[in-house]
Design an enzyme around this catalytic site. Structure first.
Site, PDB file in Angstrom:
ATOM      1  N   LYS A  24       0.834  -1.209   0.000  1.00 26.58           N
ATOM      2  CA  LYS A  24       0.000   0.000   0.000  1.00 26.58           C
ATOM      3  C   LYS A  24       0.871   1.264   0.000  1.00 26.58           C
ATOM      4  O   LYS A  24       0.668   2.166  -0.815  1.00 26.58           O
ATOM      5  CB  LYS A  24      -0.881   0.016   1.250  1.00 26.58           C
ATOM      6  N   ASN A  25       1.866   1.284   0.875  1.00 28.29           N
ATOM      7  CA  ASN A  25       2.629   2.518   1.052  1.00 28.29           C
ATOM      8  C   ASN A  25       3.684   2.748  -0.014  1.00 28.29           C
ATOM      9  O   ASN A  25       4.342   3.791  -0.025  1.00 28.29           O
ATOM     10  CB  ASN A  25       3.250   2.556   2.450  1.00 28.29           C
ATOM     11  N   CYS A 117      -5.599   7.526   9.169  1.00 27.81           N
ATOM     12  CA  CYS A 117      -5.809   6.979  10.518  1.00 27.81           C
ATOM     13  C   CYS A 117      -5.575   8.057  11.568  1.00 27.81           C
ATOM     14  O   CYS A 117      -4.650   8.847  11.480  1.00 27.81           O
ATOM     15  CB  CYS A 117      -4.856   5.815  10.766  1.00 27.81           C
ATOM     16  N   ARG A 122      -0.363  14.636  12.811  1.00 27.60           N
ATOM     17  CA  ARG A 122       0.073  14.454  11.414  1.00 27.60           C
ATOM     18  C   ARG A 122       0.083  15.770  10.637  1.00 27.60           C
ATOM     19  O   ARG A 122      -0.584  15.920   9.621  1.00 27.60           O
ATOM     20  CB  ARG A 122      -0.767  13.390  10.732  1.00 27.60           C
ATOM     21  N   PRO A 123       0.825  16.762  11.131  1.00 31.83           N
ATOM     22  CA  PRO A 123       0.915  18.051  10.423  1.00 31.83           C
ATOM     23  C   PRO A 123       1.666  17.902   9.100  1.00 31.83           C
ATOM     24  O   PRO A 123       2.186  16.818   8.789  1.00 31.83           O
ATOM     25  CB  PRO A 123       1.688  18.938  11.390  1.00 31.83           C
ATOM     26  N   ASP A 305       4.266   0.789  12.015  1.00 31.74           N
ATOM     27  CA  ASP A 305       3.104   0.102  11.437  1.00 31.74           C
ATOM     28  C   ASP A 305       2.997  -1.349  11.890  1.00 31.74           C
ATOM     29  O   ASP A 305       1.994  -2.001  11.612  1.00 31.74           O
ATOM     30  CB  ASP A 305       3.146   0.144   9.907  1.00 31.74           C
ATOM     31  N   ARG A 398      -8.482  -0.911   4.545  1.00 34.21           N
ATOM     32  CA  ARG A 398      -7.693   0.139   3.904  1.00 34.21           C
ATOM     33  C   ARG A 398      -6.331  -0.388   3.473  1.00 34.21           C
ATOM     34  O   ARG A 398      -5.710   0.140   2.561  1.00 34.21           O
ATOM     35  CB  ARG A 398      -7.501   1.315   4.865  1.00 34.21           C
TER      36      ARG A 398
HETATM   37  C1  EPZ Z   1       3.715   7.084   6.131  1.00 34.73           C
HETATM   38  O1  EPZ Z   1       2.882   8.068   6.719  1.00 34.73           O
HETATM   39  C2  EPZ Z   1       2.861   5.828   6.033  1.00 34.73           C
HETATM   40  N1  EPZ Z   1       1.697   6.101   5.180  1.00 34.73           N
HETATM   41  C3  EPZ Z   1       2.389   5.411   7.420  1.00 34.73           C
HETATM   42  O2  EPZ Z   1       1.659   4.204   7.290  1.00 34.73           O
HETATM   43  C4  EPZ Z   1       3.614   5.159   8.297  1.00 34.73           C
HETATM   44  O3  EPZ Z   1       3.188   4.843   9.611  1.00 34.73           O
HETATM   45  C5  EPZ Z   1       4.491   6.411   8.323  1.00 34.73           C
HETATM   46  O4  EPZ Z   1       4.849   6.799   6.974  1.00 34.73           O
HETATM   47  C6  EPZ Z   1       5.777   6.199   9.109  1.00 34.73           C
HETATM   48  O5  EPZ Z   1       6.491   5.125   8.565  1.00 34.73           O
HETATM   49  C7  EPZ Z   1       1.860   6.110   3.826  1.00 34.73           C
HETATM   50  O6  EPZ Z   1       2.955   5.902   3.325  1.00 34.73           O
HETATM   51  C8  EPZ Z   1       0.636   6.366   3.014  1.00 34.73           C
HETATM   52  P1  EPZ Z   1       5.580  10.536   8.326  1.00 34.73           P
HETATM   53  P2  EPZ Z   1       3.378   9.624   6.768  1.00 34.73           P
HETATM   54  O7  EPZ Z   1       5.428  11.761   7.540  1.00 34.73           O
HETATM   55  O8  EPZ Z   1       4.119   9.932   5.538  1.00 34.73           O
HETATM   56  C9  EPZ Z   1       5.332  13.724  11.771  1.00 34.73           C
HETATM   57  C10 EPZ Z   1      -0.144   2.727   7.589  1.00 34.73           C
HETATM   58  O9  EPZ Z   1      -0.683   2.198   8.561  1.00 34.73           O
HETATM   59  N2  EPZ Z   1       5.313  14.726  10.690  1.00 34.73           N
HETATM   60  O10 EPZ Z   1       6.857   9.744   8.248  1.00 34.73           O
HETATM   61  O11 EPZ Z   1       2.225  10.440   7.140  1.00 34.73           O
HETATM   62  C11 EPZ Z   1       4.059  12.905  11.789  1.00 34.73           C
HETATM   63  O12 EPZ Z   1       3.033  13.580  12.475  1.00 34.73           O
HETATM   64  C12 EPZ Z   1       0.261   4.183   7.640  1.00 34.73           C
HETATM   65  O13 EPZ Z   1       0.120   2.134   6.510  1.00 34.73           O
HETATM   66  C13 EPZ Z   1       5.340  16.089  11.026  1.00 34.73           C
HETATM   67  O14 EPZ Z   1       5.390  16.441  12.198  1.00 34.73           O
HETATM   68  O15 EPZ Z   1       4.389   9.529   8.008  1.00 34.73           O
HETATM   69  C14 EPZ Z   1       4.507  11.653  12.500  1.00 34.73           C
HETATM   70  O16 EPZ Z   1       4.478  11.862  13.890  1.00 34.73           O
HETATM   71  C15 EPZ Z   1      -0.021   4.813   9.000  1.00 34.73           C
HETATM   72  N3  EPZ Z   1       5.314  17.002  10.028  1.00 34.73           N
HETATM   73  C16 EPZ Z   1       5.952  11.471  12.037  1.00 34.73           C
HETATM   74  O17 EPZ Z   1       6.360  12.753  11.531  1.00 34.73           O
HETATM   75  C17 EPZ Z   1       5.260  16.652   8.699  1.00 34.73           C
HETATM   76  O18 EPZ Z   1       5.247  17.535   7.830  1.00 34.73           O
HETATM   77  C18 EPZ Z   1       6.083  10.450  10.911  1.00 34.73           C
HETATM   78  O19 EPZ Z   1       5.246  10.882   9.859  1.00 34.73           O
HETATM   79  C19 EPZ Z   1       5.229  15.278   8.379  1.00 34.73           C
HETATM   80  C20 EPZ Z   1       5.267  14.327   9.389  1.00 34.73           C
END
Ligand code: EPZ
Length: 419
Positions: A24-25, A117, A122-123, A305, A398
């Site tokens: 998916k990702n 989710c 998630r900013p 995850d 999902r």
């Molecule tokens: C991706 O989400 C994945 N989703 C998530 O999988 C996965 O848990 C995550 O990466 C971490 O590996 C997809 O790829 C579609 P991040 P993403 O940006 O990109 C913070 C699943 O179950 N952050 O690495 O949203 C954020 O809030 C899903 O398959 C900021 O603060 O993850 C989080 O605490 C869930 N500001 C941390 O970083 C930003 O601009 C990691 O988020 C971006 C992120």
């Protein structure tokens, strides 16, 4: 709440083999990247999961021609709109990938804030910071975000956190920006490597993918390609967790053990043997669970995850384990549901202390509240003797193709009903 639920008669050991569906990702950013060219892009091994179907809907909403032929999805990115619909964007986080793709191609994009989710705030600050450095102007609208740029230019970008989505978004933008971009402290996940590989097959000039520094020399245009997504390492890890908990002998195909090192290490023990060959991962377990502790962190460390599935498995250990969630600030929602089954889990901040019970967990009626939390509940219900139910299976859908069929194919007794 709908009456739909997954009903599991647990206590069965698992036997057989699984060909793991596409990741998916990986597929979600690949679909967004297909918009970066007007040529046809075919992505192979796209799973039948709701996030992918919603992403296809989003691309069509923007004007792209998208056709699904089995597990192959072809995209001809002729974007005619730069504003995406709220209903589709609110269903998933990956609508954020449109920021990079549409902005690169049209110079403007307006999106409602992405959904996904409920596991934290998630900013998008890391995405926005990078886009601004590349020359975009951004503003928050009523419930959304608008970005515009005459032409994005290369920049040196140091990310304050190795965000997966921000790395993917900025990588897409940098591929068509004028000049040279360096992304420092970027994410290293296999999905980043897959995206870079596809972009390079389209003509992008990228190096360093999979390390914490990616360098990109922007090009004028990108061409079409055909690209196959790898198997889903988190779906595979979920099957490993279920086999470790339930016992049995299960072989996984279609996913690389190299992408799962930290997961395999976390589940491997004297009672859960995990062997790797070139094309398969074999898990043999006697159904006893050794108490182990993990801390979630960006790749290559233990993936967030897999945290709910790991906690679910540890509920049945013979000892005490400590699980610390460092990636998302609200990703322990499944603990309350596991407690309904009798799990002894104490939570302090982002830390869960699990006192395993080799007996004494009971079948229960549970409710999923997010994708991987729901998968974790499945692991626990598969282990516990008796009939359990999990409501809100749409969360699980999902990211898992018919999870009931997946585990039935391994000898479990799982069905979906809304009666
Ligand atoms: C991706 O989400 C994945 N989703 C998530 O999988 C996965 O848990 C995550 O990466 C971490 O590996 C997809 O790829 C579609 P991040 P993403 O940006 O990109 C913070 C699943 O179950 N952050 O690495 O949203 C954020 O809030 C899903 O398959 C900021 O603060 O993850 C989080 O605490 C869930 N500001 C941390 O970083 C930003 O601009 C990691 O988020 C971006 C992120």
């Amino acid at each position: 709440m709908s009456n739909e639920r997954i009903v599991i008669n647990g206590g069965k050991t698992l036997y057989g083999s699984v060909s793991v569906h596409g990741a998916k990702n990986a597929v979600l950013p690949l679909l967004a990247a297909a918009l970066l060219t007007r040529d046809e892009v075919v992505i192979e091994n796209c799973p039948y999961i709701t996030d992918v179907e919603n992403m296809i809907g989003l691309l069509r909403d923007l004007g792209a021609d998208v056709e699904r032929d089995g597990r192959n999805v072809s995209v001809c990115g002729r974007i005619s709109r730069t504003q995406a619909s709220g209903s589709l964007c609110s269903t998933m986080r990956s609508s954020m990938f449109m920021l990079g793709a549409v902005l690169s191609l049209t110079g403007e994009v307006e999106l409602p804030m992405p959904g996904g989710c409920d596991i934290g705030a998630r900013p998008l600050d890391i995405h926005i910071d990078g886009l601004k450095k590349m020359g975009a102007s951004t503003e928050y609208t009523q419930g959304g975000i608008r970005c515009s740029a005459q032409k994005l230019h290369g920049a040196d970008i140091v990310m304050r956190y190795p965000s997966v989505g921000a790395t993917e978004n900025l990588l897409m933008c940098a591929s068509l920006a004028e000049g040279y971009t360096s992304l420092v402290n970027c994410a290293r996940e296999p999905e980043i490597v897959a995206l870079a590989k596809m972009l390079k097959s389209m003509g992008a000039r990228i190096s360093g993918e999979g390390t914490s520094v990616i360098r990109v020399q922007g090009v004028e245009k990108l061409s079409g390609t055909r690209f196959r997504a790898d198997g889903d390492r988190i779906v595979a890890g979920t099957v490993v967790a279920a086999t470790a908990a339930c016992g049995g002998d299960v072989t996984l195909y279609g996913v690389s053990a190299d992408d799962m090192r930290s997961v395999l290490q976390a589940f491997r023990s004297d009672v859960c043997r995990i062997e790797e060959s070139g094309v398969a991962i074999r898990v043999r377990s006697n159904g006893h669970v050794r108490a182990k502790s993990v801390i979630t962190a960006p790749y290559p460390l233990f993936p967030t995850d897999m945290q709910p599935q790991f906690i679910a498995c540890q509920c049945f250990s013979g000892g005490i384990s400590r699980v610390e969630e460092t990636v998302f600030e609200n990703r322990l929602g499944h603990v309350s549901q596991l407690r309904k089954m009798g799990a002894d889990i104490a939570v302090s901040g982002d830390c869960a202390i699990v006192r395993g019970k080799q007996n004494g967990m009971i079948p229960s009626v549970l409710t999923a509240s997010d994708l991987r939390g729901g998968a974790g509940l499945c692991v626990a219900c598969l282990k516990v003797d008796g009939q359990s139910s999990i409501y809100n299976p749409h969360y699980i859908d999902r990211g898992y193709e018919k999870i009931e069929d997946l585990f039935c194919s391994l000898g479990a007794d799982v069905r979906r009903t809304d009666k």
